[in-house]
Design an enzyme around this catalytic site. Structure first.
Site, PDB file in Angstrom:
ATOM      1  N   SER A 110     -12.154 -12.478  25.363  1.00  0.00           N
ATOM      2  CA  SER A 110     -11.956 -12.613  26.805  1.00  0.00           C
ATOM      3  C   SER A 110     -12.703 -13.840  27.336  1.00  0.00           C
ATOM      4  O   SER A 110     -12.367 -14.969  26.974  1.00  0.00           O
ATOM      5  CB  SER A 110     -12.395 -11.315  27.495  1.00  0.00           C
ATOM      6  OG  SER A 110     -11.875 -11.207  28.789  1.00  0.00           O
ATOM      7  N   ASP A 231      -2.298  -5.230  26.585  1.00  0.00           N
ATOM      8  CA  ASP A 231      -3.496  -5.679  27.302  1.00  0.00           C
ATOM      9  C   ASP A 231      -3.180  -5.811  28.791  1.00  0.00           C
ATOM     10  O   ASP A 231      -2.314  -6.600  29.181  1.00  0.00           O
ATOM     11  CB  ASP A 231      -3.941  -7.040  26.737  1.00  0.00           C
ATOM     12  CG  ASP A 231      -5.297  -7.499  27.256  1.00  0.00           C
ATOM     13  OD1 ASP A 231      -5.736  -7.028  28.324  1.00  0.00           O
ATOM     14  OD2 ASP A 231      -5.909  -8.359  26.589  1.00  0.00           O
ATOM     15  N   HIS A 259      -7.029  -4.429  25.526  1.00  0.00           N
ATOM     16  CA  HIS A 259      -7.902  -5.604  25.587  1.00  0.00           C
ATOM     17  C   HIS A 259      -9.005  -5.559  24.542  1.00  0.00           C
ATOM     18  O   HIS A 259      -9.510  -6.596  24.136  1.00  0.00           O
ATOM     19  CB  HIS A 259      -8.520  -5.674  26.988  1.00  0.00           C
ATOM     20  CG  HIS A 259      -9.199  -6.964  27.305  1.00  0.00           C
ATOM     21  ND1 HIS A 259      -8.566  -8.194  27.238  1.00  0.00           N
ATOM     22  CD2 HIS A 259     -10.476  -7.236  27.708  1.00  0.00           C
ATOM     23  CE1 HIS A 259      -9.412  -9.150  27.581  1.00  0.00           C
ATOM     24  NE2 HIS A 259     -10.576  -8.590  27.863  1.00  0.00           N
TER      25      HIS A 259
END
Length: 282
Positions: A110, A231, A259
């Site tokens: 991320s 996600d 995610h």
């Protein structure tokens, strides 16, 4: 067999330190794991199982990024995502130099993926490869409702709100509910530190860190883009974008995965990572 994690505070100058989790033997191929941006996140909560699983063959280094977990925090806090990134990335470079790492493969989740791309821009000679997992960085990407919940978490910073937020990080909410509740409870003592909230609020402004096609075309490093098909924090289209424009990128999309690839499909993620690393070393 899992490798034992060694935890230490590594001095990086100006009286600051980064809390660092390591497995494996210094001198083995080095992997630098960079966590994401959620409230109360630590390197251990993001990467524990992965670095335990890879420490037999690799020197795994997973720091709490500056301003997170048990690392020092910037004072005053830089305002905005890009400004925070520059200060935190400088601290990561200081860590790499303090540990004597001449080459690293960056593994970023991320926000950590975005930091990985920026590090490759700034010090390409250091970077031996890049693994992006649920990474942001696509220009003009509108935040999803679930990402907005993450951004606004400190408007209602309770353990219930934390669990409600983190359950969105996985696709199979039934199977991973207990895991999410455990991670939520683990994060709460960190969330209660005032500098954690200050850093979180300072980071999310209108100016994000993004990479144009020309930017990505210049990052000519072996790259692996891993993204969960389901996600809802960073949409799959961002993974497609990064893989399209990084000149040496492979793309791996995991079905029935959100995610948190490294938690929800830990064994598969480690196998994919080992395959990438083995191919890169040939």
């Amino acid at each position: 067999m899992t490798a034992a994690i060694r935890v230490e505070d590594v001095a990086i100058g100006n009286g600051r330190h980064l809390r660092v989790n390591q497995t494996g033997t210094p001198g083995a191929p080095a992997l630098l794991f960079l966590h994401g941006s959620g409230p109360g996140v630590t390197a251990a909560s993001n990467w524990r199982e992965v670095i335990e699983g890879l420490g037999d063959d690799y020197h795994c280094v997973a720091p709490d990024i500056l301003g997170f977990g048990d690392s020092s925090y910037p004072d005053p806090q830089p305002q905005g995502f890009a400004a925070q990134a520059e200060v935190r990335i400088d601290a990561l470079f200081q860590l790499v130099d303090a540990l004597g790492l001449e080459k690293v493969v960056l593994v970023g989740n991320s926000m950590g993926g975005m930091y990985s791309l920026r590090m490759a821009q700034l010090r390409p000679g250091l970077v031996d490869g890049i693994v992006l997992m649920g990474s942001g960085g696509m220009p003009g990407l509108a935040p999803t409702p679930e990402l907005i919940k993450l951004i606004t978490y400190f408007d209602d910073p309770t353990v219930e709100a934390m669990a409600e937020l983190l359950i969105q990080f996985v696709h199979d909410k039934g199977a991973f509910g207990d895991t999410v509740e455990k991670v939520a409870a683990e994060r709460m003592p960190i969330v209660e530190r005032p500098w954690i909230e200050a850093g979180h609020r300072a980071m999310f402004g209108p100016e994000m860190l993004s990479f144009t096609p020309d930017d990505l075309a210049k990052i000519d490093k072996p790259a692996l883009v891993v993204h969960g098909r389901q996600d809802v924090i960073v949409p799959l289209e961002c993974g497609y974008y990064l893989a399209e424009h990084l000149p040496q990128a492979d793309l791996y999309v995991l079905n029935e995965c959100g995610h948190w690839t490294q938690i929800e499909q830990a064994a598969r993620f480690q196998a994919i990572l080992r395959t990438f690393l083995g191919g890169r070393e040939r």
